[in-house]
Design an enzyme around this catalytic site. Structure first.
Site, PDB file in Angstrom:
ATOM      1  N   ASN A   1      -4.863  25.307  -7.686  1.00 42.12           N
ATOM      2  CA  ASN A   1      -5.255  26.718  -7.680  1.00 42.12           C
ATOM      3  C   ASN A   1      -5.373  27.291  -9.101  1.00 42.12           C
ATOM      4  O   ASN A   1      -4.368  27.574  -9.758  1.00 42.12           O
ATOM      5  CB  ASN A   1      -4.186  27.490  -6.885  1.00 42.12           C
TER       6      ASN A   1
ATOM      7  N   GLY B   1      -6.030  30.185 -10.076  1.00 42.63           N
ATOM      8  CA  GLY B   1      -5.439  31.526 -10.173  1.00 42.63           C
ATOM      9  C   GLY B   1      -4.004  31.474 -10.686  1.00 42.63           C
ATOM     10  O   GLY B   1      -3.560  32.328 -11.454  1.00 42.63           O
TER      11      GLY B   1
ATOM     12  N   ASP C   1       5.597  26.149  -6.439  1.00 46.67           N
ATOM     13  CA  ASP C   1       5.503  26.279  -4.993  1.00 46.67           C
ATOM     14  C   ASP C   1       5.895  27.700  -4.597  1.00 46.67           C
ATOM     15  O   ASP C   1       6.932  28.200  -5.021  1.00 46.67           O
ATOM     16  CB  ASP C   1       6.403  25.264  -4.285  1.00 46.67           C
TER      17      ASP C   1
ATOM     18  N   GLY D   1      -5.193  34.105  -2.245  1.00 49.03           N
ATOM     19  CA  GLY D   1      -4.269  33.933  -1.129  1.00 49.03           C
ATOM     20  C   GLY D   1      -3.964  35.235  -0.396  1.00 49.03           C
ATOM     21  O   GLY D   1      -4.870  35.990  -0.010  1.00 49.03           O
TER      22      GLY D   1
ATOM     23  N   ASP E   1      -2.732  37.947  -1.508  1.00 47.58           N
ATOM     24  CA  ASP E   1      -2.691  39.140  -2.361  1.00 47.58           C
ATOM     25  C   ASP E   1      -3.247  40.402  -1.686  1.00 47.58           C
ATOM     26  O   ASP E   1      -2.663  41.479  -1.833  1.00 47.58           O
ATOM     27  CB  ASP E   1      -3.433  38.888  -3.682  1.00 47.58           C
TER      28      ASP E   1
ATOM     29  N   HIS F   1       6.575  37.538  -8.196  1.00 46.36           N
ATOM     30  CA  HIS F   1       7.456  36.384  -8.036  1.00 46.36           C
ATOM     31  C   HIS F   1       7.160  35.326  -9.094  1.00 46.36           C
ATOM     32  O   HIS F   1       8.054  34.795  -9.732  1.00 46.36           O
ATOM     33  CB  HIS F   1       7.252  35.817  -6.620  1.00 46.36           C
TER      34      HIS F   1
HETATM   35  P1  IMP Z   1       1.335  26.982  -2.703  1.00 44.51           P
HETATM   36  O1  IMP Z   1       2.480  27.307  -3.573  1.00 44.51           O
HETATM   37  O2  IMP Z   1       0.111  26.733  -3.508  1.00 44.51           O
HETATM   38  O3  IMP Z   1       1.646  25.929  -1.693  1.00 44.51           O
HETATM   39  O4  IMP Z   1       1.009  28.312  -1.948  1.00 44.51           O
HETATM   40  C1  IMP Z   1       1.442  28.578  -0.649  1.00 44.51           C
HETATM   41  C2  IMP Z   1       0.574  29.639  -0.058  1.00 44.51           C
HETATM   42  O5  IMP Z   1       0.933  30.894  -0.617  1.00 44.51           O
HETATM   43  C3  IMP Z   1      -0.925  29.482  -0.272  1.00 44.51           C
HETATM   44  O6  IMP Z   1      -1.552  29.908   0.920  1.00 44.51           O
HETATM   45  C4  IMP Z   1      -1.238  30.409  -1.421  1.00 44.51           C
HETATM   46  O7  IMP Z   1      -2.554  30.924  -1.328  1.00 44.51           O
HETATM   47  C5  IMP Z   1      -0.198  31.485  -1.196  1.00 44.51           C
HETATM   48  N1  IMP Z   1       0.225  32.060  -2.480  1.00 44.51           N
HETATM   49  C6  IMP Z   1       0.952  31.463  -3.442  1.00 44.51           C
HETATM   50  N2  IMP Z   1       1.143  32.290  -4.480  1.00 44.51           N
HETATM   51  C7  IMP Z   1       0.498  33.434  -4.138  1.00 44.51           C
HETATM   52  C8  IMP Z   1       0.299  34.653  -4.823  1.00 44.51           C
HETATM   53  O8  IMP Z   1       0.739  34.878  -5.958  1.00 44.51           O
HETATM   54  N3  IMP Z   1      -0.414  35.579  -4.166  1.00 44.51           N
HETATM   55  C9  IMP Z   1      -0.942  35.382  -2.927  1.00 44.51           C
HETATM   56  N4  IMP Z   1      -0.793  34.268  -2.257  1.00 44.51           N
HETATM   57  C10 IMP Z   1      -0.078  33.282  -2.862  1.00 44.51           C
END
Ligand code: IMP
Length: 232
Positions: free
Chosen positions: A8, A10, A62, A192, A194, A217
């Protein structure tokens, strides 16, 4: 060079604000996301796998959305739920709840193949006990409580191979937490969940990167990491 391990972009944009220019590069590596009820074991396992793959210092990120009225769901399953149900459906489900409070949590796992000095921080000591109790790989570290117990929404803990396993690479964990609530989607920024996560009257998708970092976070966890990494 530090490798920020994520598919990601972002997340890396957010991380770059905390680290010296040119010191971090994205490693597009899809590490195995084990099933666990907390983020710590997932980040620790991912950091070891990514370090073995890259052979240089790695930082795994994560994160997850924890909805109070759903007992913390989707939590560690957030990416599966985003891919299957989608963010709008999560909002629709939350809209039927009395309690729409939620939190984002982020756990960063750092691994460079070397061990870490013990920290005098009492939060760390508690987590070491939890890690020791959890078994030989040190991956059962209690991540959630640590993120809150020091009062600033950003904890730090060791998952440094508390047991005897010879191939357990040391991993250091950094945690961040932000409270908010689930709302109807607003805003075009971020990624995600947001658009449906509101903090202080604004959704994360309505904030620019600096504003999101200041409260998020990931920002909290990165702040802790950057301070520690500067001395590493
Ligand atoms: P992962 O840490 O990439 O496995 O993210 C887990 C899920 O949380 C994914 O669906 C991401 O899109 C979402 N996510 C992680 N960090 C953020 C954030 O800062 N904002 C919004 N969604 C997030």
């Amino acid at each position: 060079m530090l490798r920020y391990v994520t598919t990601n972009p972002g997340k890396v944009r957010e991380a770059e604000r905390y680290l010296p220019d040119g010191s971090v590069e994205r490693l597009d590596f899809d590490y195995t996301e084990i099933q666990a009820d907390g983020l710590g074991p997932i980040a620790a396992r991912g950091a070891r796998e990514a370090y073995r793959h890259a052979g240089e210092p790695v930082l795994v990120d994560d994160a997850g959305l924890f909805v109070e009225g759903l007992d913390g769901f989707p939590g560690p399953y957030s990416s599966y739920v985003e891919e299957t149900l989608g963010v709008e459906r999560v909002h629709e489900i939350a809209a039927g709840l009395d309690d729409r409070r939620a939190a984002f949590r982020c756990t960063l796992g750092y691994c460079d193949g070397e061990g870490f000095a013990a920290s005098p921080d009492p939060v760390d000591r508690g987590d070491r006990d939890a890690a020791a109790a959890a078994g030989p790989d040190g991956e059962g570290v209690a991540d959630d409580g640590a993120g809150e117990s020091d009062g600033d929404g950003a904890g730090e803990s060791n998952a440094d191979g508390a047991g005897e396993s010879t191939d357990a690479l040391p991993v250091k964990l950094f945690e961040g937490y932000v409270p908010g609530r689930i709302v109807a989607p607003r805003g075009d920024g971020g990624f995600g969940y947001d658009p449906i996560f509101e903090h202080d009257g604004e959704t994360f998708a309505e904030m620019d990167t600096d504003r999101k970092n200041a409260v998020s976070h990931r920002g909290r966890a990165l702040e802790k990491f950057a301070e520690w990494y500067a001395d590493r």
